[in-house]
Design a protein around this motif. Structure first.
Motif, PDB file in Angstrom:
ATOM      1  N   SER A  48      -6.577   1.330  -5.961  1.00 38.74           N
ATOM      2  CA  SER A  48      -7.312  -0.033  -5.651  1.00 38.74           C
ATOM      3  C   SER A  48      -5.859  -1.025  -6.418  1.00 38.74           C
ATOM      4  O   SER A  48      -5.711  -0.961  -7.266  1.00 38.74           O
ATOM      5  CB  SER A  48      -8.662  -0.299  -6.175  1.00 38.74           C
ATOM      6  OG  SER A  48      -8.898  -0.403  -7.152  1.00 38.74           O
TER       7      SER A  48
ATOM      8  N   ARG B 241      -8.961   7.716  -5.045  1.00 36.82           N
ATOM      9  CA  ARG B 241      -9.546   6.495  -4.348  1.00 36.82           C
ATOM     10  C   ARG B 241      -8.472   5.486  -5.032  1.00 36.82           C
ATOM     11  O   ARG B 241      -7.846   5.640  -6.612  1.00 36.82           O
ATOM     12  CB  ARG B 241     -10.363   5.294  -4.328  1.00 36.82           C
ATOM     13  CG  ARG B 241     -10.673   4.461  -4.888  1.00 36.82           C
ATOM     14  CD  ARG B 241     -12.037   3.905  -4.779  1.00 36.82           C
ATOM     15  NE  ARG B 241     -12.170   2.420  -4.256  1.00 36.82           N
ATOM     16  CZ  ARG B 241     -12.565   0.827  -5.208  1.00 36.82           C
ATOM     17  NH1 ARG B 241     -12.402   1.832  -6.671  1.00 36.82           N
ATOM     18  NH2 ARG B 241     -12.575   0.621  -4.848  1.00 36.82           N
TER      19      ARG B 241
ATOM     20  N   LYS C 137       0.601  -1.219   0.229  1.00 33.58           N
ATOM     21  CA  LYS C 137      -0.144   0.063   0.159  1.00 33.58           C
ATOM     22  C   LYS C 137       1.093   1.231   0.112  1.00 33.58           C
ATOM     23  O   LYS C 137       0.790   2.281  -0.271  1.00 33.58           O
ATOM     24  CB  LYS C 137      -0.659  -0.331   1.581  1.00 33.58           C
ATOM     25  CG  LYS C 137      -2.228  -0.988   1.079  1.00 33.58           C
ATOM     26  CD  LYS C 137      -2.651  -1.073   2.626  1.00 33.58           C
ATOM     27  CE  LYS C 137      -4.269  -1.589   2.563  1.00 33.58           C
ATOM     28  NZ  LYS C 137      -4.966  -1.607   3.189  1.00 33.58           N
TER      29      LYS C 137
ATOM     30  N   LEU D 182      -9.154  -8.534  -4.951  1.00 35.60           N
ATOM     31  CA  LEU D 182      -9.375  -6.903  -4.896  1.00 35.60           C
ATOM     32  C   LEU D 182      -8.543  -6.003  -3.145  1.00 35.60           C
ATOM     33  O   LEU D 182      -9.364  -6.664  -2.186  1.00 35.60           O
ATOM     34  CB  LEU D 182     -10.713  -6.665  -4.699  1.00 35.60           C
ATOM     35  CG  LEU D 182     -10.734  -4.661  -4.786  1.00 35.60           C
ATOM     36  CD1 LEU D 182     -10.031  -3.981  -6.322  1.00 35.60           C
ATOM     37  CD2 LEU D 182     -11.716  -4.064  -5.145  1.00 35.60           C
TER      38      LEU D 182
ATOM     39  N   GLN E  68      -8.050  -2.524  -1.286  1.00 30.63           N
ATOM     40  CA  GLN E  68      -8.198  -1.302  -1.212  1.00 30.63           C
ATOM     41  C   GLN E  68      -7.544  -0.659  -0.744  1.00 30.63           C
ATOM     42  O   GLN E  68      -7.577  -0.640   1.182  1.00 30.63           O
ATOM     43  CB  GLN E  68      -9.956  -1.128  -0.488  1.00 30.63           C
ATOM     44  CG  GLN E  68     -10.015   0.515  -0.256  1.00 30.63           C
ATOM     45  CD  GLN E  68     -11.572   0.800  -0.176  1.00 30.63           C
ATOM     46  OE1 GLN E  68     -12.314   0.593  -0.941  1.00 30.63           O
ATOM     47  NE2 GLN E  68     -12.567   0.652   1.060  1.00 30.63           N
TER      48      GLN E  68
END
Length: 334
Positions: A270, A268, A94, A210, A212
């Motif tokens: 992902s 956003r 991330k 997926l 996030q």
């Protein structure tokens, strides 16, 4: 408004969003999108949650396996908790992804997608079978890839058990298969109701995982004709049943149509991992599911041809399923 839909739009869109915008440029406006469910959040159906620890180690294995089966059959999407993927691996990935999108345009352009390539900034999909992703920390990506691959293989095994598919047939189809990755960056948009982040579609894969990245929600799934926002749990993955699994299960499981919306204030990010059969196999309904009472509902096609068809099509609804379904047959719901 996905920054990864088209190369030229990708690069200009992220840079465009850095300047204050009062209105959306006309070529991004899409007015034909259906509105999401307007019911209060506590009244909306929530996608199922599957606890991997309970399913593999707990006393309620059979119950959890049945829950997995019903989630795949009735929803085609579920959240996975206690999945065994290291939190440090996830957090490192991330961080690297968010840092990449903060780089100046000139730096990101060093990794621009070139004609004929499937990897780079501006990409739609990158092939991880022969991975050359240099623009994020390669170790972070490889560690994440290995752990999610392990999770996917466990899920394929459990799905095979739930469907009562021959173990060897399941392994021959998905073991050492084709893996793909897609990273999506959605900048904040001043009029989010006028645009779509990622148009409605089902994944062409067997299973999709997926993540996030930055905690900003926007995923919506379509169930019974209604768009339902997905509230992703902390430390959870969202699993999508893809078109290949719908075909392989002979319609018992359904691939999920989903889309991405954008936020008016926050970006956003992902990342999706897509797990598929190997290129050498032929996709079609599992032979162990086919008999006189359950004839095949879908055609057969070499995986290599299926991949070419996927890359040639537009990202739209369930176009592959529509092409593969044998005309006049109704999907099996048993």
């Amino acid at each position: 408004m996905s920054s990864l839909d088209h190369e030229n739009n990708t690069i200009s869109l992220q840079e465009l969003s850095k300047e204050p915008l009062l209105a959306v440029p006309s070529h991004y406006i899409q007015l034909d999108q259906e509105s999401p469910c307007s019911s209060p959040s506590h009244l909306m159906p929530a996608i199922p949650i599957v606890d991997m620890e309970s399913m593999t180690l707990g006393q309620a294995k059979d119950f959890e396996l049945q829950k997995l089966h019903s989630s795949c059959k009735e929803w085609g999407v579920f959240q996975v908790v206690n999945h065994g993927v290291s939190s440090s691996v996830v957090e490192k990935l991330k961080y690297e992804i968010e840092e990449f999108y903060k780089l100046p345009l000139e730096e990101k352009m060093r990794y621009k997608l070139r004609p004929g390539d499937v990897e780079g900034y501006g990409q739609t999909i990158a092939n991880l079978t022969d991975q050359k992703i240099d623009w994020a920390d390669r170790e972070a990506m490889e560690a994440y890839f290995k752990e999610t691959q392990k999770l996917a293989m466990v899920l394929f095994k459990l799905i095979g058990q739930a469907l009562e598919i021959d173990k060897r047939e399941m392994e021959d189809m998905f073991e050492d298969g084709l893996q793909l990755v897609r990273m999506n960056y959605y900048p904040p948009c001043p009029q989010p109701e006028l645009v779509v982040g990622l148009r409605p579609h089902s994944d062409a894969s067997g299973l999709s995982i997926l993540l996030q990245v930055n905690g900003v929600e926007g995923l919506q799934v379509k169930k019974n004709g209604v768009w339902i926002p997905v509230n992703i749990l902390p430390n959870a993955f969202v699993l999508h049943i893809g078109d290949v699994m719908e075909i392989f299960s002979n319609g018992i499981y359904k691939s999920i149509v989903h889309r991405a919306t954008v936020n008016s204030v926050k970006e956003r990010i992902s990342i999706g991992m897509f797990f598929n059969p190997k290129l050498e196999v032929e996709i079609g309904p599992a032979t162990s599911l086919i008999n006189e009472k359950n004839p095949p509902q879908y055609k057969r096609m070499p995986m290599e041809q299926y991949v070419k068809y996927f890359f040639a099509r537009k990202l739209q609804s369930k176009t592959i399923i529509d092409q593969m379904r044998i005309k006049g047959e109704q999907p099996n719901t048993e």
